[in-house]
Design a protein around this motif. Structure first.
Motif, PDB file in Angstrom:
ATOM      1  N   PRO A 167      -1.970  -0.132  -3.680  1.00 49.93           N
ATOM      2  CA  PRO A 167      -3.539   1.018  -3.686  1.00 49.93           C
ATOM      3  C   PRO A 167      -2.960   1.946  -2.701  1.00 49.93           C
ATOM      4  N   VAL A 168      -3.536   2.955  -3.384  1.00 45.79           N
ATOM      5  CA  VAL A 168      -3.481   3.716  -2.288  1.00 45.79           C
ATOM      6  C   VAL A 168      -4.582   4.275  -1.219  1.00 45.79           C
ATOM      7  N   SER A 169      -3.651   4.597   0.063  1.00 52.40           N
ATOM      8  CA  SER A 169      -5.105   4.156   1.042  1.00 52.40           C
ATOM      9  C   SER A 169      -4.334   4.855   2.433  1.00 52.40           C
ATOM     10  N   ILE A 170      -4.911   4.906   3.038  1.00 47.11           N
ATOM     11  CA  ILE A 170      -4.788   5.953   4.598  1.00 47.11           C
ATOM     12  C   ILE A 170      -4.104   4.669   5.534  1.00 47.11           C
ATOM     13  N   ALA A 171      -3.999   3.499   5.566  1.00 40.93           N
ATOM     14  CA  ALA A 171      -4.026   3.119   6.430  1.00 40.93           C
ATOM     15  C   ALA A 171      -3.418   1.288   5.858  1.00 40.93           C
ATOM     16  N   PRO A 172      -2.783   0.563   6.291  1.00 34.16           N
ATOM     17  CA  PRO A 172      -2.315  -0.787   5.989  1.00 34.16           C
ATOM     18  C   PRO A 172      -3.640  -1.445   4.886  1.00 34.16           C
ATOM     19  N   ALA A 173      -3.115  -2.285   3.888  1.00 32.15           N
ATOM     20  CA  ALA A 173      -4.164  -3.007   3.484  1.00 32.15           C
ATOM     21  C   ALA A 173      -4.329  -3.488   4.237  1.00 32.15           C
ATOM     22  N   THR A 174      -5.812  -3.933   3.989  1.00 31.46           N
ATOM     23  CA  THR A 174      -6.426  -5.360   4.979  1.00 31.46           C
ATOM     24  C   THR A 174      -6.240  -6.919   4.265  1.00 31.46           C
ATOM     25  N   GLN A 175      -6.342  -7.676   4.567  1.00 32.70           N
ATOM     26  CA  GLN A 175      -5.592  -8.819   4.560  1.00 32.70           C
ATOM     27  C   GLN A 175      -6.887  -9.494   2.814  1.00 32.70           C
ATOM     28  N   THR A 176      -8.215  -9.020   3.184  1.00 33.02           N
ATOM     29  CA  THR A 176      -8.739  -8.853   1.954  1.00 33.02           C
ATOM     30  C   THR A 176      -8.387  -8.686   0.466  1.00 33.02           C
ATOM     31  N   ASP A 177      -7.963  -6.923   1.206  1.00 36.35           N
ATOM     32  CA  ASP A 177      -7.083  -6.288  -0.500  1.00 36.35           C
ATOM     33  C   ASP A 177      -5.812  -7.676  -0.811  1.00 36.35           C
ATOM     34  N   ALA A 178      -5.271  -7.869   0.201  1.00 36.34           N
ATOM     35  CA  ALA A 178      -4.059  -8.932   0.174  1.00 36.34           C
ATOM     36  C   ALA A 178      -4.136 -10.260  -0.893  1.00 36.34           C
ATOM     37  N   PRO A 226       5.391   1.965   8.233  1.00 36.01           N
ATOM     38  CA  PRO A 226       5.287   3.134   8.373  1.00 36.01           C
ATOM     39  C   PRO A 226       6.238   3.127   9.635  1.00 36.01           C
ATOM     40  N   GLY A 227       7.298   4.182  10.138  1.00 41.29           N
ATOM     41  CA  GLY A 227       8.345   4.274  10.449  1.00 41.29           C
ATOM     42  C   GLY A 227       9.336   3.491  10.939  1.00 41.29           C
ATOM     43  N   LYS A 228       9.673   2.873  10.035  1.00 37.20           N
ATOM     44  CA  LYS A 228      10.685   1.531   9.947  1.00 37.20           C
ATOM     45  C   LYS A 228      11.463   1.386   8.942  1.00 37.20           C
ATOM     46  N   MET A 229      11.526   0.443   7.352  1.00 35.17           N
ATOM     47  CA  MET A 229      11.422   0.301   6.438  1.00 35.17           C
ATOM     48  C   MET A 229      11.211   1.130   5.819  1.00 35.17           C
ATOM     49  N   HIS A 230      10.663   1.445   4.589  1.00 32.44           N
ATOM     50  CA  HIS A 230      10.022   1.894   3.331  1.00 32.44           C
ATOM     51  C   HIS A 230      10.360   2.595   2.563  1.00 32.44           C
ATOM     52  N   TRP A 256       0.985  -1.222  -0.341  1.00 28.90           N
ATOM     53  CA  TRP A 256      -0.375  -0.012   0.528  1.00 28.90           C
ATOM     54  C   TRP A 256       1.092   1.676   0.142  1.00 28.90           C
ATOM     55  N   ALA A 257       0.225   2.543  -0.180  1.00 28.83           N
ATOM     56  CA  ALA A 257       0.525   3.331  -0.561  1.00 28.83           C
ATOM     57  C   ALA A 257      -0.181   4.256   0.306  1.00 28.83           C
ATOM     58  N   ARG A 258       0.438   5.671   1.102  1.00 28.37           N
ATOM     59  CA  ARG A 258      -0.177   6.374   1.815  1.00 28.37           C
ATOM     60  C   ARG A 258      -0.088   7.500   0.915  1.00 28.37           C
ATOM     61  N   PHE A 259      -2.273   7.996   1.223  1.00 35.07           N
ATOM     62  CA  PHE A 259      -2.291   9.033   0.532  1.00 35.07           C
ATOM     63  C   PHE A 259      -1.673  10.017   0.550  1.00 35.07           C
ATOM     64  N   SER A 260      -1.667  11.390  -0.109  1.00 37.02           N
ATOM     65  CA  SER A 260      -1.212  12.680  -0.004  1.00 37.02           C
ATOM     66  C   SER A 260      -2.244  13.845  -0.809  1.00 37.02           C
ATOM     67  N   VAL A 261      -2.234  14.866   0.271  1.00 37.39           N
ATOM     68  CA  VAL A 261      -3.268  15.641  -0.201  1.00 37.39           C
ATOM     69  C   VAL A 261      -2.122  16.605  -1.021  1.00 37.39           C
ATOM     70  N   PRO A 262      -3.227  18.044  -1.443  1.00 38.09           N
ATOM     71  CA  PRO A 262      -2.207  18.605  -2.279  1.00 38.09           C
ATOM     72  C   PRO A 262      -1.273  19.607  -1.150  1.00 38.09           C
ATOM     73  N   GLY A 263       0.247  19.959  -1.690  1.00 41.25           N
ATOM     74  CA  GLY A 263       1.192  20.422  -1.331  1.00 41.25           C
ATOM     75  C   GLY A 263       1.851  19.559  -0.412  1.00 41.25           C
ATOM     76  N   MET A 264       1.720  18.401  -0.653  1.00 46.33           N
ATOM     77  CA  MET A 264       2.541  17.506  -0.238  1.00 46.33           C
ATOM     78  C   MET A 264       3.752  17.162  -1.369  1.00 46.33           C
ATOM     79  N   SER A 265       4.658  16.085  -0.824  1.00 46.20           N
ATOM     80  CA  SER A 265       5.660  15.896  -2.013  1.00 46.20           C
ATOM     81  C   SER A 265       5.919  15.292  -2.009  1.00 46.20           C
ATOM     82  N   SER A 266       5.806  14.234  -0.911  1.00 40.19           N
ATOM     83  CA  SER A 266       6.195  12.855  -0.604  1.00 40.19           C
ATOM     84  C   SER A 266       5.057  11.788   0.281  1.00 40.19           C
TER      85      SER A 266
END
Length: 157
Positions: A136-147, A99-103, A28-38
């Protein structure tokens, strides 16, 4: 029906063993909002290749550049730094990018990453062939269903 199901499962398992590569789960990829560059990309990399490998790089057309990062504590402060020689993927082990570790850090986003969309991410390894995932772009980790949905977050190599 049971025979067909068993044969299908057996064929799937045989394909995994024969592929002897890297399996990416729960990407999964973390969503972003306008103005966020990463942003960040996260997943579990399961090395079925029978030998140690290294994730050397990742790339995507939605960002100017990307790096494989680790988060470390330096003098009580959490800092991200690129892994200059890539991310080791020991044989027979799952390496988690979280998040907060390897990425995978995406820098210079060309447009915001919108929740519910997917982005292509190409992974390049030392030994395994490069692969492209639809992440998939998400707010949080993918669920097992998504996986369990190959077109979203699961790839065999």
């Amino acid at each position: 029906m049971k025979k067909v199901l068993f044969t299908t499962l057996l064929a799937s398992y045989a394909g995994l063993v024969l592929a002897q590569g890297i399996v990416a789960n729960n990407a999964w990829a973390r969503f972003s909002v306008p103005g966020m560059s990463s942003s960040g990309v996260f997943m579990d990399l399961d090395n079925h290749s029978g030998k140690d490998d290294v994730l050397l790089s990742a790339s995507t057309p939605v960002a100017m550049s990307s790096e494989i990062h680790e988060t470390v504590e330096v003098n009580g402060v959490m800092k991200m730094r690129p892994l200059a020689h890539g991310l080791p993927l020991p044989a027979g082990q799952v390496t988690q990018l979280q998040p907060g570790k390897m990425h995978i850090m995406l820098m210079g986003l060309k447009k915001p990453l919108t929740k519910g969309t997917t982005i292509p991410v190409r992974l390049t390894f030392r030994y395994a062939k490069p692969v492209t995932l639809n992440v998939p772009v998400s707010i949080a980790p993918a669920t097992q269903t998504d996986a369990t949905m190959p077109e979203h977050s699961h790839m065999h190599h």
